[in-house]
Design an enzyme around this catalytic site. Structure first.
Site, PDB file in Angstrom:
ATOM      1  CG  HIS A  86      -1.302   1.205   9.528  1.00 60.94           C
ATOM      2  ND1 HIS A  86      -0.264   1.856   8.903  1.00 60.94           N
ATOM      3  CD2 HIS A  86      -2.137   0.805   8.540  1.00 60.94           C
ATOM      4  CE1 HIS A  86      -0.457   1.841   7.600  1.00 60.94           C
ATOM      5  NE2 HIS A  86      -1.589   1.195   7.349  1.00 60.94           N
ATOM      6  CG  ASP A 165       4.820  -3.331   1.411  1.00 59.33           C
ATOM      7  OD1 ASP A 165       3.854  -3.904   0.874  1.00 59.33           O
ATOM      8  OD2 ASP A 165       4.775  -2.164   1.820  1.00 59.33           O
ATOM      9  NE  ARG A 172      -1.000  -4.799  -3.584  1.00 60.13           N
ATOM     10  CZ  ARG A 172      -1.173  -4.313  -2.347  1.00 60.13           C
ATOM     11  NH1 ARG A 172      -0.135  -4.133  -1.552  1.00 60.13           N
ATOM     12  NH2 ARG A 172      -2.358  -4.023  -1.911  1.00 60.13           N
ATOM     13  CB  SER A 187       1.048  -4.351   1.960  1.00 58.94           C
ATOM     14  OG  SER A 187       1.497  -3.033   1.927  1.00 58.94           O
ATOM     15  CE  LYS A 191       3.770  -1.044   4.595  1.00 58.21           C
ATOM     16  NZ  LYS A 191       3.139  -0.308   3.534  1.00 58.21           N
TER      17      LYS A 191
HETATM   18  N1  URA Z   1      -1.359   0.639   2.795  1.00 58.19           N
HETATM   19  C1  URA Z   1      -0.297  -0.186   2.679  1.00 58.19           C
HETATM   20  O1  URA Z   1       0.743   0.023   3.298  1.00 58.19           O
HETATM   21  N2  URA Z   1      -0.396  -1.242   1.847  1.00 58.19           N
HETATM   22  C2  URA Z   1      -1.510  -1.501   1.139  1.00 58.19           C
HETATM   23  O2  URA Z   1      -1.526  -2.481   0.421  1.00 58.19           O
HETATM   24  C3  URA Z   1      -2.614  -0.639   1.271  1.00 58.19           C
HETATM   25  C4  URA Z   1      -2.513   0.428   2.129  1.00 58.19           C
END
Ligand code: URA
Length: 427
Positions: A86, A165, A172, A187, A191
């Site tokens: 990621h 999220d 946000r 966040s 995931k």
């Molecule tokens: N990517 C995400 O999935 N969440 C965040 O808060 C910032 C970048």
């Protein structure tokens, strides 16, 4: 039945610097996901967290609560270890495209649930959708089948994965609370943990084109996410990498697919190749396969074979020509010397203004829009030489993209000293 907590009391507690109990956090997040806690209350809570942070126990409870609002995927039935990568997002960051097939060609399974771009950072799905016929959405069964048969899948995360999220991130985004380390860390990791990957390598970007521009804070984000991985039993390693300068020589959608294919064919820009191989080595090491050298596998053409199969498995035609823009415009150098600086953020903004990105999540993107960079820091340049080619289907978008690039680069008499692309490693 009376509720065990009151959202207003919890907001005031955090606002005044207090500590939320795990039960309170679980209640807050689950009620937010189900709609009992209102957006405006969660917005106030996000701002309180932005200012006061979350301690380790709060962060762990927050992440677990987000995971518990949705499904957990399970890849344990596969015959190979799974490992995912990621990136926190940057300009020209197409690394997932060559990396997923490369790591699959090395013998691992790569379940790469990806997102779309928002603002100046591109989205992996938007890039791949430039390939005629390619589909981002797969059922869980189709994803598992592709992982078994091909070894790599890049697809959209289903709406059942950490739905709290999804809601909180959108909130946000419009309340100035994105740039909070605990909120970003929970966040991303909620995931990834819900996705069920067996190991995770994080590429935490730092510099002008990244979410977090300051190196110390980027390191802190990396440490926070690695810690959350460890708490959840998910082996996690982070590389902190430079995003002061764009990655590669293309920022946009089809242009980044084309550059990724160059890497898979054994060429491509040196920085894209370096980062792809470094992340592949980390993924292999986490899965206990560090005897395989991804550079050899890349050179053998096996990663390209997996790419072609992976694209075709999702309806794409790997041989179809990529979309071409209706208009292009060049920006040229005004003096001789060496390119000493090329800022990622303005390049990302220019690509976005040309139509490669979106301002709202429902906006469409243009497949052919983007910026080609003909020089990178350290390259010699001559007055009149093209520095950028801007591509778009809508010529009226060009002036604002050119304006974004004003001041985005500098020329000096001597070559600049180059900093490292991979700045730190955290495990
Ligand atoms: N990517 C995400 O999935 N969440 C965040 O808060 C910032 C970048």
């Amino acid at each position: 039945m009376a509720e065990p907590f009151d959202a207003l009391e919890l907001i005031k507690l955090k606002r005044d610097g207090g500590t939320l109990s795990p039960a309170a956090i679980d209640w807050l997040i689950s009620r937010y996901a189900s709609g009992t806690v209102a957006d405006e209350q969660m917005a106030a809570m996000a701002m309180a967290v932005f200012f006061h942070g979350l301690n380790g126990a709060e962060l762990s409870a927050w992440t677990t609560a987000m995971i518990n609002t949705g499904d957990r995927m399970d890849f344990s039935g596969l015959d190979r270890p799974t490992v995912d990568k990621h990136s926190t997002g940057g300009v020209g960051d197409k690394i997932t495209l060559p990396l997923a097939p490369l790591v699959a060609a090395c013998g691992l399974a790569v379940p790469q649930l990806s997102g779309r771009g928002l603002g100046h950072t591109g989205g992996t799905l938007d890039k791949l959708e430039a390939i005629p016929g390619w589909r981002a959405t797969l059922t869980n069964e189709a994803m598992l089948r592709q992982l078994t048969e091909v070894g790599a899948v890049i697809c959209a995360a289903g709406s059942g994965l950490a739905p709290a999220d999804r809601k909180l991130y959108a909130l946000r985004d419009v309340t100035g609370t994105v740039e909070s380390i605990p909120l970003i860390a929970s966040s991303i990791m909620s995931k990834k943990i819900a996705e069920g990957t067996g190991a995770l390598v994080l590429d935490v970007k730092t510099g002008s084109g990244a979410f977090i521009t300051d190196l110390d804070r980027s390191r802190q984000l990396a440490r926070t996410m690695v810690g959350l991985g460890a708490d959840a039993g998910l082996p996690t390693v982070a590389l902190v990498t430079d995003m002061a300068t764009p990655l590669g020589r293309a920022a946009g959608n089809a242009v980044e697919v084309a550059e990724s294919i160059e890497v898979l064919a054994g060429g491509g820009p040196a920085d894209v190749v370096e980062l792809t191989l470094a992340l592949a080595r980390e993924m292999l090491a986490l899965a206990g396969r560090d005897t395989v050298d991804p550079a050899d596998v890349l050179a053998s053409g096996r990663a390209m074979d997996v790419w072609r199969t992976m694209i075709a498995a999702q309806g794409g035609d790997p041989d179809a020509p990529l979309p071409r823009p209706r208009t292009t415009e060049q920006v040229v150098a005004d003096q001789d010397g060496y390119l000493s600086r090329l800022d990622a953020l303005p390049v990302g903004v220019a690509a976005w203004r040309l139509g490669a990105g979106r301002a709202r999540k429902e906006d469409p993107v243009q497949a052919a829009a983007g910026v080609l960079m003909h020089a990178k820091p350290g390259d010699p340049i001559a007055a009149g030489q093209p520095l950028f080619t801007l591509q778009t289907d809508h010529p009226d978008l060009i002036p604002r993209a050119v304006a974004a690039l004003d001041g985005a680069w500098a020329v000096s008499d001597h070559p600049p000293s180059a900093g490292p692309l991979i700045i730190d490693r955290i495990d």
